[in-house]
Design an enzyme around this catalytic site. Structure first.
Site, PDB file in Angstrom:
ATOM      1  N   SER A   8      95.244  94.384   9.625  1.00  0.00           N
ATOM      2  CA  SER A   8      95.153  94.279   8.162  1.00  0.00           C
ATOM      3  C   SER A   8      94.695  95.689   7.801  1.00  0.00           C
ATOM      4  CB  SER A   8      94.394  93.253   7.679  1.00  0.00           C
ATOM      5  OG  SER A   8      94.891  92.227   8.276  1.00  0.00           O
ATOM      6  N   ARG A  14      95.345 104.940   7.181  1.00  0.00           N
ATOM      7  CA  ARG A  14      93.965 105.249   7.099  1.00  0.00           C
ATOM      8  C   ARG A  14      93.049 103.960   7.424  1.00  0.00           C
ATOM      9  NH1 ARG A  14      96.288 104.874   2.052  1.00  0.00           N
ATOM     10  NH2 ARG A  14      95.782 103.186   0.908  1.00  0.00           N
ATOM     11  N   ASP A  25      97.995  91.031   7.080  1.00  0.00           N
ATOM     12  CA  ASP A  25      97.494  89.633   6.806  1.00  0.00           C
ATOM     13  C   ASP A  25      98.275  89.162   5.738  1.00  0.00           C
ATOM     14  OD1 ASP A  25      95.978  91.248   5.076  1.00  0.00           O
ATOM     15  OD2 ASP A  25      94.145  90.580   5.611  1.00  0.00           O
TER      16      ASP A  25
HETATM   17  C1  GLC Z   1      92.588  96.232   3.152  1.00  0.00           C
HETATM   18  C2  GLC Z   1      93.535  96.645   4.020  1.00  0.00           C
HETATM   19  C3  GLC Z   1      94.916  95.834   3.818  1.00  0.00           C
HETATM   20  C4  GLC Z   1      94.314  94.235   3.861  1.00  0.00           C
HETATM   21  C5  GLC Z   1      93.389  93.994   3.025  1.00  0.00           C
HETATM   22  C6  GLC Z   1      93.009  92.443   3.027  1.00  0.00           C
HETATM   23  O1  GLC Z   1      92.842  96.537   1.913  1.00  0.00           O
HETATM   24  O2  GLC Z   1      94.019  97.916   3.771  1.00  0.00           O
HETATM   25  O3  GLC Z   1      95.940  96.128   4.621  1.00  0.00           O
HETATM   26  O4  GLC Z   1      95.673  93.440   3.632  1.00  0.00           O
HETATM   27  O5  GLC Z   1      92.231  94.697   3.290  1.00  0.00           O
HETATM   28  O6  GLC Z   1      92.386  92.143   4.237  1.00  0.00           O
END
Ligand code: GLC
Length: 530
Positions: free
Chosen positions: A158, A173, A211
């Site tokens: 995520s 990133r 996620d």
């Molecule tokens: C951050 C991550 C994203 C993820 C979110 C929730 O924003 O960059 O990819 O979905 O957290 O976990």
């Protein structure tokens, strides 16, 4: 004394006001940045194509594995999809050691993840594991295993990843406090597969899953209604959303193969970075300080105002500001008349109030949820969690008001993101009365009192939604998105591979037939070209 505490608290909470006009301005800008991201790479809303071109309908079946990296814990699960909207899930969960979040090399982190997969297999799928080990030892094939004996694994990772295919993507990133520079730009599926192979595990990383995409799939599988789910959203440690977009709106180039027949693709918005340029987002001195002192100043600006990892820190900075005012008596009040024992309230030296990230957002949920007249549970928690001793009711009330204001702003900002996507989808206008379904997960939607109600309240005042539109939007909690959702995408990936194999076989057959036909021209075959 008490009066000026009330006034000062009001001065602070006023800074977190996010008015109806602000909400509507936010929506216009969100829609603008969404569309910008559908056209170009490198925009602040990344709008990442996920190669997932449909959502499940609940009839999917099979046994899959999933792992989930992206929050506080690492989870390994196996998921049995029963094909009737239900599933059985077995999982292990470990906290990610803090030092691995900022490890020197990505190998340290991914090696740890593979090790957890091994432990899980030994514990829950021993037979499969041992049979595989036996086969490896006796097999002459270099890899030592046959693909059909492998667990297909959905890797919920995520973080923002530029995808190149359903199980390929390079890290753009890190977010949420992770910082391992050598992983940037690398294919995270390959990094995990390498470590899995080093341990000779019977596992193939079949799908890369954010996620939010997992949540969207899980909600669609578990609650197949008349209309399919539109959005999967996370309001937890971080915040983000994925939604189903029409392929015709996706104008930037998408590499590689995907199924075009549905006319749709799930897009991972990475809305945590909405408006990094601060065109419309609110910015208090506390927001600014939090950002400056973070590992990634200037990015994830929306997330830093909305998600669980940051709300506690904003509250801490605001409360510390009050505490440090010499003319005020917050948590150092000798005259507090309402505390039990009439003691002077005070803060222990080691209190989290004095440390970055020292105030956990869960304390804000407790504060807002305490409706007792003397705020007794909050005062107990202030003591045990923050070493704030003998707080008076007024002081606890100041804490509660600030926690409420910060949470309310977060909920209204969340409504901007969700509302904009609903508008972009056209689903409210394309049908008259069908509902628009949203699956959501994360500690804020689950535990912060009235988070969803505050989102709905804001939906109503959004111009293109209104009260009637708001009634048609259904936000349902979708638990285990990153497990079940990832399993569902692993299934899609496995099917895609099967199709590809079929296609390759068919192409081979075709080519061979053509060759043969060329060698022995068949009767009646025309050799003339146009
Ligand atoms: C951050 C991550 C994203 C993820 C979110 C929730 O924003 O960059 O990819 O979905 O957290 O976990």
């Amino acid at each position: 004394m008490a009066k000026s505490l009330v006034e000062e608290t009001k001065r602070i909470t006023a800074q977190f006001e996010y008015t109806d006009d602000d909400v509507n301005r936010g929506v216009l800008e969100f829609l603008r940045q969404m569309n910008e991201g559908l056209q170009n790479d490198g925009t602040s809303l990344s709008q990442i194509p996920t190669y997932v071109t449909g959502v499940p309908n609940g009839t999917e079946k099979g046994l899959y594995m999933a792992v989930d990296l992206g929050g506080t814990n690492f989870r390994v699960c196996s998921v049995h999809l029963n094909g009737d909207s239900t599933f059985d899930l077995t999982y292990n969960k470990v906290a990610i050691p803090k030092e691995l979040m900022v490890a020197k090399t990505s190998k340290e982190l991914f090696g740890f993840l593979a090790k957890q997969i091994e432990l899980f297999l030994k514990e829950h799928h021993e037979e499969h594991f041992e049979a595989h080990q036996r086969r490896r030892k006796s097999s002459k094939a270099p890899e030592g295993y046959e693909t059909e004996n492998l667990f297909q694994l959905g890797f919920t990772f995520s973080f923002p990843v530029q995808q190149f295919g359903i199980n390929k993507g390079s890290l753009i990133r890190w977010t949420k406090g992770f910082d391992i520079p050598d992983a940037i730009g690398k294919d995270v599926c390959a990094l995990l597969q390498e470590e899995i192979d080093l341990l000779h595990l019977p596992v193939k990383v079949a799908a890369l899953v954010n996620d939010t995409v997992g949540t969207l799939m899980a909600r669609s599988y578990a609650a197949p209604g008349k209309t399919s789910t539109l959005i999967g959203a996370i309001f937890g440690t971080g915040t983000n959303g994925a939604y189903v977009e029409k392929i015709t709106n996706l104008q930037k180039s998408v590499d590689g193969d995907y199924n075009k027949s549905t006319g749709e693709m799930v897009i991972n918005t990475e809305w945590g970075s909405f408006d990094n340029q601060l065109n419309v987002l609110p910015s208090t001195p506390y927001d600014k300080k939090l950002d400056q002192d973070s590992v990634n100043p200037g990015i994830q600006i929306f997330e830093k105002r909305v998600s669980g990892m940051f709300l506690g820190e904003i509250a801490r900075l605001a409360i510390l500001d009050l505490y440090e005012k010499p003319t005020l008596s917050l948590f150092k009040d000798a005259n507090s008349n309402n505390n039990d024992g009439k003691a002077t309230s005070r803060v222990g030296e080691g209190s989290g109030l004095f440390q970055q990230w020292g105030l956990d957002s869960s304390l804000m949920s407790i504060a807002v949820g305490d409706t007792t007249p003397d705020l007794s549970s909050l005062r107990k928690e202030l003591e045990s969690e923050l070493q704030i001793r003998s707080a008076s009711v007024e002081e606890a009330q100041a804490f509660k008001d600030i926690a409420y204001a910060i949470g309310r702003r977060a909920a209204r900002l969340s409504a901007v993101a969700l509302g904009s996507i609903v508008i972009q989808s056209g689903r409210l206008t394309e049908t008259k009365d069908e509902s628009v379904d949203i699956g959501a997960d994360g500690s804020l939607v689950e535990y912060y009192p009235s988070f969803r109600d505050m989102i709905y309240e804001a939906f109503k005042i959004i111009k293109d939604i209104g009260a009637e539109g708001a009634d048609r939007i259904k936000i349902g909690i979708a638990k285990d998105g990153s497990g079940v959702g990832a399993a569902l995408i692993a299934l899609v990936a496995a099917n895609m591979e099967e199709e590809e194999t079929k296609d390759t076989l068919a192409a081979l057959k075709n080519a061979t037939a053509q060759k043969l036909a060329g060698a022995i021209p068949s009767v009646g075959a025309s050799t003339t070209l146009a």
